[in-house]
Structure formats: structure tokens, C-alpha cells
Design an enzyme around this catalytic site. Structure first.
Site, short mmCIF file in Angstrom:
data_model
loop_
_atom_site.label_atom_id
_atom_site.label_comp_id
_atom_site.label_asym_id
_atom_site.label_seq_id
_atom_site.Cartn_x
_atom_site.Cartn_y
_atom_site.Cartn_z
N TYR A 140 -11.96 -6.28 -7.72
CA TYR A 140 -11.93 -6.27 -9.18
C TYR A 140 -12.25 -7.65 -9.77
CZ TYR A 140 -9.71 -1.67 -8.81
OH TYR A 140 -9.45 -0.34 -8.53
N LYS A 191 -9.39 -1.22 5.61
CA LYS A 191 -10.45 -0.52 6.33
C LYS A 191 -11.04 -1.51 7.34
CE LYS A 191 -12.36 3.02 5.48
NZ LYS A 191 -12.30 4.25 6.30
N ASP A 224 -7.81 5.24 4.40
CA ASP A 224 -8.09 6.66 4.18
C ASP A 224 -7.04 7.53 4.90
OD1 ASP A 224 -9.19 5.63 6.51
OD2 ASP A 224 -10.87 7.01 6.58
N ASP A 248 -4.51 0.35 -5.89
CA ASP A 248 -4.70 1.11 -7.12
C ASP A 248 -4.67 2.61 -6.80
OD1 ASP A 248 -5.26 1.65 -9.72
OD2 ASP A 248 -7.24 0.74 -9.77
N ASP A 252 -1.19 5.43 -7.00
CA ASP A 252 -1.26 6.62 -7.85
C ASP A 252 -0.97 7.89 -7.04
OD1 ASP A 252 -1.74 5.17 -10.08
OD2 ASP A 252 -3.63 6.16 -10.61
#
Ligand code: NAD
Length: 363
Positions: A140, A191, A224, A248, A252
Site C-alpha cells: 500500500y 507467500k 492462501d 487486510d 476481514d
């Protein structure tokens, strides 16, 4: 005397903050903390009064406060305001200027609300996960970013994922320190299989662990797979540390395990100073809920639970924080519900009634 800056903000912000202040006044008396409270404007309320979502004076107060509690900012009245003056800029500016690099988002499913989750109640009942998300670096913020026109006239767009050793090490420290106060288990998600920064993240977390926290169990998990495990068997996690982007998404996912936005607190912490004191801001995960603002029906629990995090992380008042968390649980066990968490057969109570009930459970 510790100084708490209260930024109620917009929409339901002032309504949930009013109940939170009552709980904090109780906590201040109970633990002889002698809090002083300073109320100030942020977001749309500040824009209306001063033409900016955050004045320099309020920013200065935030920098000098022992802790900041924020309600929520934003709303449809500001949809046409220039981007740099939007209410949400107040939040971003506070996070940046206070250098709040560690975002803590607990996902707790109270047994009496387990039916509100989209997962089977037995999978989530009693769930208590803490997600630690790096908040001020990563994709970001990385450069280069933006659009460019290629020689053939077509366009290309770039974001850059970038992490320094210091940035990874400091967030890992926060996660391991928190794990010590919980169940001594940290999962680190990245990852490493396909991203250079993922492999680097894993290396630095492993080194930080070996050097300072070898008594804590560390598990590495691909982000993942982590998303999948969060919905398959969420109770296997305790503290989960990850970068800005994956944090992020994963926070959620974890949030939705608990059923309602009105129940989710958060904390954002800065680096410790020479005395070990961190800058910190505490806020509910939800927004200003303009659809229900002014009706006295918003759920104040997310903000009250954020203030309990403040007592725990900024003032080391574990016992008082536990009492507040327990009072919330008692009230829910007694079947008291604001509209957002009420079942079909439940009578819902107002924001103020929920504040009254929590205070009553405390005293
Ligand atoms: P929202 O979180 O405000 O509301 C989403 C839904 O959840 C709405 O139906 C709302 O009524 C409900 N809800 C949220 N909090 C609740 C509570 N405490 N009790 C009961 N119901 C609750 O998200 P949104 O509608 O997407 O955004 C509204 C405004 O808030 C926008 O301007 C957005 O930019 C802003 N926002 C601010 C923050 C923040 O201040 N941290 C976070 C998210 C969104």
C-alpha cells in the site's frame, strides 16, 4: 494523570463514544487511574467546523495523548468533498503521524452469539484470535507505484511490495510479545513460495523468534492456506502476524467469523519510546453507519471493547480490561441485544440501554 483524547467523529461515532466514556470513567475510578478526557473533532465534524478533517491542534493533541480513542468518520454528506479533505483522511493522517505500524484486530465469538456466525456454531463458539497486521508499509506504500505508458502506447500499472528487515522485525516483536500474554503460539502468514518479500518475511520472523522468543511456538503458514484454515478450523489460531495486504484480507475473514461488525474492536500501536510507552489509537472496526445514525440503536460494544484494549495495551490494566470483557459477555449471556445482533425472537435494546447494562454488570 493520563490524558485520553476522544475523537467521536461522525454518524454513530458520538453515540457509541458516549457509552464508552461512561465505561472509561468507571475504569478510571475503579483502578484510580485518574484519566483526564479531552474531546475533539475529527473527520466530517472537523471539516464542517474548520474546513479540514483534522486540524493541526488536534493532531498535536493526539501526538501528546497517552492514548486516542476514535469513534468513526465519514458519511454521504462528504461524498463530493475533494479527496484530500475527505473525513477518512483524518484516520490516515493520525495513523501516519503517530507511526502506528501494528494493527491488532481480535476476532472473538461470544458463545451466546455463535449462531450469528455464518460458520457452524461449534466451529466458532469461544473463538479468540488476535490478528497482528503490519499497517504502515508493504504494497500500500511501496514505490514505484502508478501508471506509465509503454512504447507501444498501451498502459502499465505498478504497485510495489517492499519490506525492510526493521519493519518485519518490529511487527514480529509485537506479535511475540502479545503471544506471551496469551497462549504462546504465533502463526506468521506470507507467500514465501512465490514472493521474494514472502521469503524475506519468513526469514526475518524466524530470526527474530530464534533470537528473542524461542520459548514461543512459531508456525509459518502460506497466506492462501491461512484464509482457508480460518474458515475450516479457526480455533487452531491464537496470534496471527502478517503483512499489510494479507492482514487486510485475513482480518476481514476472521471478523466475519464473529457475526457482527458492531462487535469488533481494534488497536493500532506505535513503537515503544525509551520508557517502553507506545503511541496508540483504539477504534471500532465499523464505520459511521449513516443508515442508523442519530437513532440510538447502534451497538456500542465494539468501541467499549476497544477501550478495554486500551486499558490492556496502553495502561497494563489487565484486570480491569478483563472485567469489561466479562461484563460484555454477561450482558450477552443475559440475552440483551442491540438490533444488529438480535435474533428473530429477540427484543432489541437501545445504545444507551446497552451502555447501562454493561455498567450495571460492572458494578
Ligand atoms: P459501516 O461500518 O459504517 O456500516 C456497514 C453496515 O453495518 C451498516 O448497515 C451499519 O448500519 C452497520 N453497522 C456498522 N456499525 C454498527 C454498529 N456499531 N451497530 C449496529 N450496526 C452497525 O460501513 P459503510 O456503510 O461502508 O461506511 C459508512 C461510512 O463510514 C463511509 O463514509 C465510510 O467511508 C466510513 N468508514 C469509516 C471507518 C472508520 O472510521 N474507521 C471504517 C469504515 C467505513
Amino acid at each position: 494523570m493520563p490524558n485520553i483524547l476522544l475523537l467521536a467523529g461522525d454518524g454513530i461515532g458520538p453515540e457509541v463514544m458516549a457509552q464508552t466514556k461512561r465505561v472509561l470513567e468507571w475504569a478510571s475510578d475503579k483502578a484510580s487511574l485518574n484519566f483526564t478526557f479531552q474531546d475533539a473533532l475529527a473527520g466530517g465534524a472537523s471539516y464542517d467546523a474548520h474546513g479540514t478533517p483534522l486540524t493541526d491542534e488536534v493532531l498535536e493533541s493526539a501526538l501528546n495523548a497517552d492514548a486516542v480513542i476514535l469513534g468513526a468518520v465519514g458519511g454521504p454528506d462528504y461524498d463530493n468533498v475533494e479527496r484530500h479533505l475527505r473525513p477518512e483522511i483524518a484516520l490516515l493522517k493520525l495513523r501516519k503521524e503517530l507511526d502506528l505500524f501494528a494493527n491488532l484486530r481480535p476476532a472473538i465469538t461470544y458463545p451466546s452469539l455463535a449462531n450469528a456466525s455464518s460458520l457452524k456454531p461449534e466451529l466458532v463458539s469461544g473463538l479468540d484470535i488476535l490478528i497482528v497486521r503490519e499497517l504502515t508499509s508493504g504494497v500500500y506504500f511501496g514505490t514505484p507505484r502508478g501508471m506509465e505508458t509503454l512504447p507501444d502506447g498501451t498502459q502499465r500499472c505498478v504497485d510495489t511490495q517492499s519490506y525492510t528487515e526493521a519493519e518485519i522485525s518490529r511487527i514480529a516483536h509485537v506479535a511475540f510479545e502479545l503471544a506471551k500474554q496469551r497462549n504462546n503460539l504465533v502463526h506468521s502468514a506470507e507467500k514465501a513460495n512465490v514472493m521474494e518479500t514472502g521469503a524475506f518475511w519468513r526469514k526475518i520472523v524466524t530470526e527474530t523468534h530464534a533470537k528473542h522468543f524461542s520459548d514461543i511456538t512459531l508456525e509459518h503458514i502460506l497466506a492462501d492456506n491461512c484464509a482457508m484454515q480460518l474458515v475450516r478450523c479457526p480455533k487452531q489460531f491464537d496470534v496471527l502476524v502478517t503483512d499489510n495486504l494479507f492482514g487486510d484480507l485475513l482480518s476481514d475473514v476472521a471478523a466475519m467469523l464473529t457475526g457482527s461488525l458492531g462487535m469488533l474492536p481494534s488497536a493500532s500501536l506505535g513503537a515503544p519510546d525509551v520508557n517502553g510507552k507506545r503511541r496508540a489509537m483504539y477504534e471500532p472496526v465499523h464505520g459511521s453507519a449513516p443508515d442508523i445514525a442519530g437513532k440510538n440503536i447502534a451497538n456500542p460494544i465494539a468501541t467499549i471493547a476497544s477501550s478495554s484494549m486500551m486499558l490492556r495495551y496502553s495502561f497494563n490494566c489487565e484486570q480491569i480490561a478483563n472485567k469489561i470483557d466479562k461484563a460484555i459477555e454477561t450482558v450477552l449471556d443475559n440475552g440483551l441485544r442491540t438490533a444488529d445482533i438480535a435474533g428473530d425472537n429477540d427484543r432489541s435494546i437501545s445504545t444507551t440501554d446497552m451502555g447501562d447494562a454493561i455498567l450495571q454488570a460492572l458494578t
